[in-house]
Design a protein around this motif. Structure first.
Motif, mmCIF file in Angstrom:
data_model
loop_
_atom_site.group_PDB
_atom_site.id
_atom_site.type_symbol
_atom_site.label_atom_id
_atom_site.label_comp_id
_atom_site.label_asym_id
_atom_site.label_seq_id
_atom_site.Cartn_x
_atom_site.Cartn_y
_atom_site.Cartn_z
ATOM 1 N N ASP A 113 0.859 -1.191 0.000
ATOM 2 C CA ASP A 113 0.000 0.000 0.000
ATOM 3 C C ASP A 113 0.890 1.235 0.000
ATOM 4 O O ASP A 113 0.817 2.080 0.889
ATOM 5 N N ASN A 121 1.243 4.088 -1.822
ATOM 6 C CA ASN A 121 0.665 5.433 -1.837
ATOM 7 C C ASN A 121 -0.207 5.685 -0.613
ATOM 8 O O ASN A 121 -0.206 6.791 -0.059
ATOM 9 N N PHE A 128 2.067 6.285 2.591
ATOM 10 C CA PHE A 128 3.073 7.346 2.555
ATOM 11 C C PHE A 128 2.507 8.581 3.248
ATOM 12 O O PHE A 128 1.390 9.010 2.958
ATOM 13 N N SER A 173 1.941 12.234 3.611
ATOM 14 C CA SER A 173 2.035 13.370 2.691
ATOM 15 C C SER A 173 2.718 14.569 3.327
ATOM 16 O O SER A 173 3.293 15.401 2.637
ATOM 17 N N ALA A 219 9.633 7.349 -7.080
ATOM 18 C CA ALA A 219 8.468 7.899 -6.386
ATOM 19 C C ALA A 219 8.878 8.810 -5.239
ATOM 20 O O ALA A 219 8.217 9.820 -4.967
ATOM 21 N N LYS A 245 8.576 13.413 -4.427
ATOM 22 C CA LYS A 245 8.055 14.039 -3.216
ATOM 23 C C LYS A 245 9.049 15.008 -2.596
ATOM 24 O O LYS A 245 8.752 15.655 -1.588
ATOM 25 N N ALA A 266 -4.392 2.674 -7.467
ATOM 26 C CA ALA A 266 -4.129 2.233 -6.099
ATOM 27 C C ALA A 266 -5.296 2.631 -5.198
ATOM 28 O O ALA A 266 -5.690 3.803 -5.173
ATOM 29 N N SER A 297 -6.380 3.134 -1.488
ATOM 30 C CA SER A 297 -5.678 3.366 -0.225
ATOM 31 C C SER A 297 -6.073 2.341 0.836
ATOM 32 O O SER A 297 -7.249 2.175 1.148
ATOM 33 N N TRP A 355 -3.849 -2.584 -5.349
ATOM 34 C CA TRP A 355 -3.881 -1.800 -6.583
ATOM 35 C C TRP A 355 -4.378 -2.649 -7.747
ATOM 36 O O TRP A 355 -4.421 -3.882 -7.676
ATOM 37 N N PHE A 379 -5.659 6.568 -6.015
ATOM 38 C CA PHE A 379 -4.463 7.170 -6.603
ATOM 39 C C PHE A 379 -4.202 6.544 -7.979
ATOM 40 O O PHE A 379 -4.346 5.333 -8.153
ATOM 41 N N ARG A 439 -1.061 6.073 -10.473
ATOM 42 C CA ARG A 439 0.395 6.162 -10.370
ATOM 43 C C ARG A 439 1.044 5.390 -11.507
ATOM 44 O O ARG A 439 0.384 4.578 -12.182
#
Length: 552
Positions: A191, A193, A196, A198, A235, A239, A475, A477, A481, A519, A521
């Motif tokens: 998992d 995304n 992560f 933010s 990825a 960020k 994906a 959350s 995915w 998401f 991605r």
């Protein structure tokens, strides 16, 4: 003739004091001395004969002056010692009082209490008083942690089967106040995304981050970790985080743990190490694996395994920072509460259904449309997926509005979640009829009646160019995915059908519960096929030097 300047000396210092001619009048002589700040103090039991005079002639002190000075020094030393003892007693008393006031469960970090039996941190009053009397409160495990250690699903979050008045998940703002340095962030590779943080930069500031991706042993069989490591670094760079290295690990098989330990020892430099991540990402399991590997060579880490954090499938198992003596030579290890990410599926399902969201074995790809033995589309999907809806348990619904006949959707997630495909025209009726029965979670009629439904619909228009690779991943959350392949190499289009060569976009609609996020991605290169289509970026020497290194 004027007298010469008087020279006073000690073992480390020279002092010159010129005496100018003047009329001398009889008076008492005051003792005068010049001493070095580095000279050692005389023993209070030393003889007066062992004390060297501070001057000669008229400046020499009398025996009475020396005795008086010695007595004054003794008195001053006695006062300082008494004050020091008094202060140390006050500090010990304050520390003892403070430690009793903030004593926490070593399993979850919740403050110990003896009033509310169903609340986190509860301890039997007799046990509490006994441990407090012997100063052993740091070895106490609360009632909730004892249940968790035996497999019970007890959450501390209001609602969803949890204690209504209990401590809620820690927010990013609350955690920022508790932590002064950040050393590790952990993400769940299954998992990525959804787990992560933010706002990790708000918590970390300028502190360097060691990014640890967990559960790599759950990736499909044949996955090339070189491709996964490069994908994670790409990825992370997007960020714009101060990541010094990326580690692919498994707390279960201990893959990659040794590399994390080496990185900690290299970067720690006497500082504390904090493990930070979203709720239920596997921080406590990672710490237990870390202590297990470190304990083979470090007796301090070996001793710390006796009182290690509790790990369970319940989000929010850790309720407060847990200090662990894990390093020799300074610096401590802290397990921190999971930051609550409201957009994950775990935030909406009942606590009894949480185990179904946690994969226990390797992810198995489930593709639609289903292939027949000759690798052609079966009868139910002869025209492709257009006009069909796919349910992922009772948590996700994907409507295929317009795609190519060769388009394939592959689901990667927990095996416990059933997947059903029905015509879109029958999807609403099917969902209401089968929710809680064949579409789980939610499980059972009672939870199905309280289920809010799939309230959010996200319309997706997916562009694609390369026929040799998936267009993207969708994906979900907290769940998994869906890989979108516009031109699947495993499917042969109907020779009499239209390949719709002019179609440049795929149109899908994804239904999820209200707080859950979706998401889009770049596709993750999993399985043997991922190694074939994945392309590494061409980098200059400078870009390669600045790029975080990854290890497994």
């Amino acid at each position: 003739m004027a007298p010469n300047p008087l020279l006073l000396s000690s073992s480390h210092t020279l002092c010159h004091f010129p005496i100018f001619p003047k009329t001398l009048t009889p008076r008492s002589v005051s003792p005068f001395s010049c001493r070095s700040s580095l000279s050692h103090a005389s023993s209070p039991h030393s003889d007066s004969s062992s004390i060297e005079p501070s001057g000669t002639g008229a400046a020499a002190p009398t025996r009475g002056d020396l005795f008086l000075e010695r007595q004054q020094s003794r008195s001053a030393a006695t006062v300082v010692l008494k004050q020091g003892k008094k202060n140390s007693k006050k500090k010990r008393a304050a520390a003892s009082k403070l430690s009793s006031a903030i004593a926490c469960c070593y399993g979850c970090g919740a403050p110990l209490q003896t009033e509310e039996m169903e609340a986190p941190g509860y301890v039997d009053p007799e046990t509490y008083e006994l441990k407090k009397k012997h100063r052993q409160l740091r070895t106490v495990l609360c009632g909730r942690c004892k249940l968790l250690s035996h497999g019970h699903m007890v959450t501390a979050v209001g609602g969803h089967g949890g204690y209504p008045g209990g401590k809620q998940f820690v927010t990013a703002e609350e955690l920022r106040e508790k932590l002064s340095h950040l050393r590790h962030e952990k993400v769940d590779i299954v998992d990525f995304n959804g787990s992560f943080l933010s706002r990790i930069r708000d918590l970390a500031g300028a502190n360097p981050i060691i990014l640890v991706a967990t559960k790599v042993d759950l990736l499909p069989k044949g996955t090339e970790l070189n491709c996964i490591g490069d994908w994670v670094v790409d990825a992370t760079i997007k960020k714009k985080l101060n990541v010094i290295s990326v580690h692919l690990t498994s707390s279960k098989s201990l893959v990659g743990i040794v590399g994390v330990i080496a990185e900690i020892q290299k970067e720690k430099k006497g500082r504390d190490v904090y493990i930070l991540g979203s709720a239920n990402v596997g921080k406590s399991a990672f710490i237990n694996a870390l202590l297990k590997m470190m304990g083979e060579k470090d007796p301090v880490a070996a001793a710390a395994q006796k009182y290690k954090p509790i790990q369970s499938a319940v989000p929010g198992t850790t309720l407060g920072p847990i200090q662990i003596e894990a390093f020799q030579g300074g610096g401590k290890l802290f397990d921190t509460p999971g930051v609550h990410l409201h957009h994950r599926q775990a935030a909406v399902v009942d606590s009894e259904d949480l185990p179904s969201l946690a994969p226990k074995n390797r992810l198995r790809a489930q593709s639609f449309p289903v292939l027949s033995e000759n690798k052609r589309l079966n009868d139910t999907a002869a025209l492709g997926l257009n006009g069909f809806s796919i349910f992922w348990g009772g948590l996700v619904r994907v409507d295929i509005i317009k795609v190519l006949p060769e388009t394939r959707l592959t689901f990667y997630g927990p095996r416990q979640l059933p997947i059903h495909m029905v015509p879109t025209s029958e999807a609403d009726q099917f969902y209401h009829r089968e929710l809680g029965i064949s579409l789980t979670p939610p499980t059972g009629n009672q939870r199905a009646e309280a289920w809010p439904g799939l309230q959010v619909v996200r319309q997706l228009q997916i562009n694609f160019e390369n026929r040799q690779r998936p267009a993207c991943d969708i994906a979900i959350s907290g769940l998994g995915w869906i890989a979108i392949e516009p031109f699947s190499s495993h499917l042969n289009a109907d020779p009499n059908g239209n390949n719709e060569a002019d179609l440049k976009e795929l149109h899908l609609a994804v239904h999820v519960p209200k707080p859950v996020e979706v998401f889009v991605r770049p596709p993750m290169p999993v399985g043997k096929a991922g190694e074939e289509w994945y392309e590494y970026q061409e980098l200059t020497e400078k870009e390669e030097e600045l790029r975080p290194k990854w290890f497994f």
